[in-house]
Design a protein around this motif. Structure first.
Motif, PDB file in Angstrom:
ATOM      1  N   GLY A 206       3.253   1.812  -2.096  1.00 40.68           N
ATOM      2  CA  GLY A 206       3.628   2.169  -3.453  1.00 40.68           C
ATOM      3  C   GLY A 206       4.995   1.648  -3.849  1.00 40.68           C
ATOM      4  O   GLY A 206       5.559   2.055  -4.860  1.00 40.68           O
TER       5      GLY A 206
ATOM      6  N   ILE B 214       0.671   3.130  -6.791  1.00 40.27           N
ATOM      7  CA  ILE B 214      -0.738   2.984  -6.404  1.00 40.27           C
ATOM      8  C   ILE B 214      -1.654   3.336  -7.584  1.00 40.27           C
ATOM      9  O   ILE B 214      -2.766   2.828  -7.703  1.00 40.27           O
ATOM     10  CB  ILE B 214      -1.049   3.898  -5.198  1.00 40.27           C
ATOM     11  CG1 ILE B 214      -0.214   3.468  -3.992  1.00 40.27           C
ATOM     12  CG2 ILE B 214      -2.524   3.872  -4.823  1.00 40.27           C
ATOM     13  CD1 ILE B 214      -0.480   2.074  -3.518  1.00 40.27           C
TER      14      ILE B 214
ATOM     15  N   GLN C 200       4.453   6.638  -1.748  1.00 36.18           N
ATOM     16  CA  GLN C 200       3.776   7.109  -2.949  1.00 36.18           C
ATOM     17  C   GLN C 200       3.780   8.633  -3.037  1.00 36.18           C
ATOM     18  O   GLN C 200       4.063   9.193  -4.092  1.00 36.18           O
ATOM     19  CB  GLN C 200       2.333   6.596  -2.952  1.00 36.18           C
ATOM     20  CG  GLN C 200       1.558   6.938  -4.199  1.00 36.18           C
ATOM     21  CD  GLN C 200       2.081   6.175  -5.406  1.00 36.18           C
ATOM     22  OE1 GLN C 200       2.323   4.984  -5.326  1.00 36.18           O
ATOM     23  NE2 GLN C 200       2.275   6.874  -6.514  1.00 36.18           N
TER      24      GLN C 200
ATOM     25  N   PRO D 199      -0.168   5.206   1.248  1.00 38.29           N
ATOM     26  CA  PRO D 199       0.429   6.042   0.201  1.00 38.29           C
ATOM     27  C   PRO D 199       1.243   7.211   0.747  1.00 38.29           C
ATOM     28  O   PRO D 199       2.098   7.744   0.041  1.00 38.29           O
ATOM     29  CB  PRO D 199      -0.788   6.537  -0.582  1.00 38.29           C
ATOM     30  CG  PRO D 199      -1.831   5.505  -0.344  1.00 38.29           C
ATOM     31  CD  PRO D 199      -1.617   5.043   1.058  1.00 38.29           C
TER      32      PRO D 199
ATOM     33  N   ALA E 290      -7.373   3.196  -5.242  1.00 40.32           N
ATOM     34  CA  ALA E 290      -6.336   4.175  -4.924  1.00 40.32           C
ATOM     35  C   ALA E 290      -6.869   5.190  -3.921  1.00 40.32           C
ATOM     36  O   ALA E 290      -6.198   5.519  -2.932  1.00 40.32           O
ATOM     37  CB  ALA E 290      -5.864   4.870  -6.190  1.00 40.32           C
TER      38      ALA E 290
ATOM     39  N   CYS F 296       0.827  -1.219   0.000  1.00 39.36           N
ATOM     40  CA  CYS F 296       0.000   0.000   0.000  1.00 39.36           C
ATOM     41  C   CYS F 296       0.852   1.256   0.000  1.00 39.36           C
ATOM     42  O   CYS F 296       0.344   2.363  -0.182  1.00 39.36           O
ATOM     43  CB  CYS F 296      -0.932   0.011   1.200  1.00 39.36           C
ATOM     44  SG  CYS F 296      -1.930  -1.467   1.286  1.00 39.36           S
TER      45      CYS F 296
ATOM     46  N   TRP G  88      -5.439   6.064  -0.248  1.00 37.45           N
ATOM     47  CA  TRP G  88      -4.960   7.408   0.089  1.00 37.45           C
ATOM     48  C   TRP G  88      -5.637   7.957   1.325  1.00 37.45           C
ATOM     49  O   TRP G  88      -4.995   8.477   2.230  1.00 37.45           O
ATOM     50  CB  TRP G  88      -5.220   8.363  -1.069  1.00 37.45           C
ATOM     51  CG  TRP G  88      -4.064   8.498  -2.003  1.00 37.45           C
ATOM     52  CD1 TRP G  88      -3.937   7.940  -3.235  1.00 37.45           C
ATOM     53  CD2 TRP G  88      -2.872   9.258  -1.774  1.00 37.45           C
ATOM     54  NE1 TRP G  88      -2.740   8.298  -3.799  1.00 37.45           N
ATOM     55  CE2 TRP G  88      -2.068   9.108  -2.920  1.00 37.45           C
ATOM     56  CE3 TRP G  88      -2.409  10.034  -0.716  1.00 37.45           C
ATOM     57  CZ2 TRP G  88      -0.815   9.708  -3.052  1.00 37.45           C
ATOM     58  CZ3 TRP G  88      -1.160  10.637  -0.838  1.00 37.45           C
ATOM     59  CH2 TRP G  88      -0.381  10.467  -1.992  1.00 37.45           C
TER      60      TRP G  88
END
Lengths: 267, 287, 321
Positions: free
Chosen positions: B211, B216, B238, B234, B224, B209, B228
């Motif tokens: 990234g 993601i 991410q 993320p 996604a 999760c 988030w």
């Protein structure tokens, strides 16, 4: 020989009994295996959401390669994977304790900490392989069945050789951290995708020089009934056993050198 | 106990300067501690780079296959994906995704009681030391894979000057979020005593999760968005990676920083709550 | 017959030291720098030395764990490293801070496994185990997993584990470290009995000099990798001129004090006199002179403490440069 095998069997049984005494922990491990395996698989599935094929291989074909590699890796992880804890064995003195017993060092270390808890991975990998074969619609011929049995076994020997060879780094360098895993787990990740995905020099290095290409990719060509997009001859698919034997021999030599080095330098 | 936390809570001017110097000292100790693990740093950097190589090729193959059918890989170009992979490998060590069991170890050994005797809030002390560690990692474990990746591949370099400071802020926030997650995962030891299960769950969650394994954006939009806003995942990798690769304009970059900041505040608050609960448990039940 | 023979035994390690900010220098450090050690069958040998003197390294070379950098060594007539597995059956080893038991299994299972590993006939194994069970009171915790044992219980288990295959030599590396008084007594008593039977040679390293005084007639002291003393405890006292202490309590302060060679008055508090007496001094004459000066109410002689002797010995040996 039979006597010795019996001793090792006793050692493994004791180890299994010891691990079984942590029932909750064992269940957790099975779940953890599933999580790790699932996340590896999910990564492949997500990547294929973006593209129809990777390096000329469809998702279903890729999953056959992935399943073959994963089964071989899971088998070797089950039997010899614990050797990656070599650094701990050196630091805690388990290695010394093993050296004062009248048995081989490698055999004892493997038997003393066999990874029953990693059995989940074997089950999940085999299941995935079966599903992938069904999905890829591969008709089973005797040759393919032979290949399907042979490949995970050779893969197990091959990965096992890497586990053992890279664990010896601890004899020279106790603080080597995850360095060993860059070859073992890196190799596993390499074998998870068909070789055409990678660039030329990485293919040469990991695929041919280190031999990871013969673990799953080349054998899978026979299973999938495809020619090599890279233009390799068909017999390459059958070199798995020879490559595995070569790797095992090399690992044994490296291991012996490592133990000798440990004895001359200590911990 | 109340006395100790009270002193750490109240912020006066004198208190503030004292706190600042305390942060500096703790941070410097974290920096120095990791600077002595030089060999481990080298080993980890090599490992990150090997995985970087493998992931780059997969991502480049994805990009090439997507371009061949006239699409893009979730909006990233090939060079952007190269940057994504290598910066991601470098950030593993900066935010310290894995391998932090300091608190869990101290709880299990009982040493954690010693921390309670110190007039500094443990969350605060661990965080300050973690900043020092992250600073050291930024100079070593982030820099080396970045250079390696740039030398081997055609790597995207951010064009907009504003991206660089935004990236740094994002990395700081990511470090805080990651620290808080690690702290909370470790803190389960106060109640569970065995860290292995939680540790495995955290390792899988953060890789998947965060990234690291794939951007993601490769997921469907609803998934996604769920990650988030519903999880701190993320915000770990991410966010800084998307800021750096300039996949989106600056409003989106700022938005991601906002989400990170929200998670950082929420999680740090949770850390304090959990820590206080744990302290009460230690004091009342004697561990 | 010599069961252990080591001549000019050496072990050197390469270490890297920081020299400046980035440079590192290789330096060779001699952990054991030419040790001669001859032990006869049935001896009980105390092997002493300060931390880092090379005790454990010597033991590791004698047991086949480490390869010597130089010198000759034979244990039970075998070369330790090349003939490791043969030697392993003839020796027992206990590393005080490390365990060779199965952490998660009851003690009983560990013993059973060792029977397989060393291929001991069941009857022999049972007989030895029975003896250890009696002498070390194992029965109370034989079925408890090792991880739940107290240190003292575990050490008794370790000792048993090292003896079940009937070794000719027992190597003990700090067997009483961290034990409470009662457990120490139990371990010492057991070892004393084992040594008294005479068919097991015992080599013991320790920091606890009470172990040595109770168990070993012969002690070898090493420092900086070299033997600095090899002989009896008495010889050590004699060599370092350690003194006995005689305390006499008289009714009143005597007018004249005895003046004898090798006798020195240390303190006089009222009628209580303390003398330091050399080992060669005529202690009988001293006592008779004291009785002559007044009414002797009490008299005690204390032997010198081995701690002080050893401490003095360590201070005497210079570090090689």
């Amino acid at each position: 020989m039979a006597e010795r095998l019996r001793i090792y069997r006793e050692l493994v049984r004791a180890q299994v009994r010891g691990q079984a005494s942590y029932r909750l922990s064992f269940t957790l491990d099975l779940l953890g295996n599933l999580l790790f395996f699932g996340s590896d698989l999910l990564a492949v599935l997500v990547v294929f959401r973006q593209v129809p094929a990777l390096g000329g291989f469809t998702l279903r074909e890729t999953l056959v390669v992935f399943g073959l590699a994963a089964t071989g890796f899971a088998l070797s992880d089950l039997f010899v994977g614990n050797i990656e804890r070599m650094k701990t064995y050196v630091r805690t003195g388990l290695l010394d304790a093993v050296l004062i017993r009248p048995l081989g060092v490698l055999g004892q270390l493997l038997a003393l900490d066999v990874g029953v808890r990693r059995i989940g991975r074997v089950v999940y990998s085999v299941l995935l392989l079966v599903v992938a074969l069904r999905a890829a619609d591969v008709p089973l011929t005797p040759v393919r069945v032979l290949m399907l049995v042979l490949t995970p076994l050779c893969g197990a020997v091959f990965f096992g050789a890497f586990f053992i060879a890279t664990s010896t780094v601890a004899f020279w360098w106790v603080e080597s951290g995850e360095l060993s895993s860059s070859l073992t787990y890196g190799g596993r990740d390499f074998t998870a995708y068909p070789m055409p995905v990678y660039g030329t020099w990485l293919r040469r290095l990991f695929g041919f020089t280190l031999g990871f290409g013969f673990v799953a990719y080349y054998p899978s060509l026979v299973v999938l009934g495809r020619a090599d997009p890279l233009g390799g001859p068909a017999w390459l698919s059958w070199t798995g056993p020879a490559v595995a034997a070569l790797a095992a021999a090399a690992a044994w030599l490296i291991w012996r050198t490592g133990v000798r080095h440990y004895r001359s330098t200590g911990s | 106990m109340g006395f100790i936390t009270a002193t750490a809570d109240r912020l006066t001017i004198r208190n503030f300067t004292e706190m600042a110097s305390l942060i500096r000292t703790l941070g410097a100790s974290g920096f120095r501690r990791f600077a002595t693990y030089r060999q481990a740093t080298v080993a980890a950097t090599v490992t990150n780079s090997v995985f970087g190589l493998l992931r780059t090729y997969v991502m480049l193959a994805v990009s090439a296959a997507a371009t061949a059918v006239g699409a893009t890989a979730a909006g990233y170009t090939g060079p952007q994906l190269v940057l994504y992979v290598w910066a991601g490998q470098g950030l593993i060590g900066v935010v310290m995704l894995w391998g932090w069991t300091d608190l869990a170890d101290r709880v299990r050994s009982g040493d954690v009681v010693i921390d309670l005797l110190r007039p500094v809030d443990p969350v605060f002390a661990f965080l300050a030391a973690d900043f020092g560690r992250a600073a050291y990692a930024m100079l070593t474990r982030f820099a080396v894979p970045m250079v390696t990746g740039a030398l081997i591949f055609d790597m995207y370099l951010p064009h907009r000057p504003a991206t660089y400071p935004l990236f740094l802020v994002s990395v700081v926030l990511a470090t805080v979020v990651c620290f808080a997650c690690r702290f909370l995962a470790n803190a389960t030891c106060y109640w569970l005593l065995d860290y292995r299960g939680v540790g495995m769950a955290w390792a899988v969650f953060s890789g998947l999760c965060g990234g690291l394994f794939f951007p993601i954006r490769f997921l469907p939009d609803w998934a996604a968005a769920l990650l988030w806003f519903g999880t701190p995942g993320p915000s770990l990798l991410q966010a800084p990676l998307d800021v750096l690769t300039e996949r989106d304009g600056w409003p989106v970059q700022l938005g991601m920083l906002g989400v990170q900041a929200a998670w950082a505040v929420l999680l740090l608050w949770l850390c304090r709550v959990v820590q206080r609960r744990a302290e009460r448990k230690l004091v009342v039940q004697g561990g | 017959m010599n069961i252990i023979e080591a001549y000019d035994l050496r072990k050197e390690f390469d270490i890297r030291v920081r020299a400046g900010r980035f440079k590192r220098e290789r330096r060779t450090v001699a952990a054991v720098a030419g040790v001669d050690l001859v032990v006869q069958r049935g001896e009980m040998l105390g092997y002493l030395g300060p931390n880092g003197a090379g005790k454990s390294t010597t033991l590791k070379m004698l047991t086949g764990v480490l390869h010597p950098s130089g010198g000759r060594v034979s244990v039970c007539g075998l070369a330790p490293v090349p003939q490791r597995t043969t030697l392993a059956r003839r020796i027992g080893v206990v590393f005080g801070q490390r365990s060779q038991l199965w952490w998660d299994l009851p003690l009983r299972d560990s013993f059973e496994l060792l029977r397989h590993i060393y291929r001991v006939p069941a009857a022999e194994h049972a007989a030895r185990l029975r003896r250890c069970r009696d002498l070390l009171d194992l029965d109370a915790f034989l079925d408890i997993p090792v991880r739940q044992l107290s240190l003292g219980q575990r050490m008794r288990g370790e000792l048993t584990a090292a003896l079940l295959h009937g070794p000719q030599i027992l190597f003990l590396d700090e067997p009483t470290i961290g034990l409470d008084v009662v457990s120490k007594q139990a371990v010492r008593g057991f070892l004393a009995e084992l040594g008294a039977k005479g068919d097991t040679t015992i080599v013991l390293t320790t920091h606890d000099l009470a172990d040595i005084e109770r168990l070993c007639r012969r002690i070898v002291v090493i420092d900086h990798g070299r033997v600095v003393h090899d002989g009896t405890i008495e010889a050590l006292h004699a060599r370092y001129g350690s003194q006995r202490r005689l305390v006499a309590e008289l009714d009143e302060v005597p007018a004249t004090l005895p003046d004898l060679p090798g006798v020195r008055l240390e303190s006089a508090e009222g009628g209580r006199l303390t003398f330091a007496v050399d080992r060669t001094a005529p202690i009988g004459t001293l006592v008779s002179q004291l009785t002559a000066t007044g009414v002797l109410r009490d008299l005690s002689v204390t032997e010198p403490e081995i701690e002080t002797v050893i401490a003095r010995l360590y201070r005497h040996t210079p570090a090689p440069r």
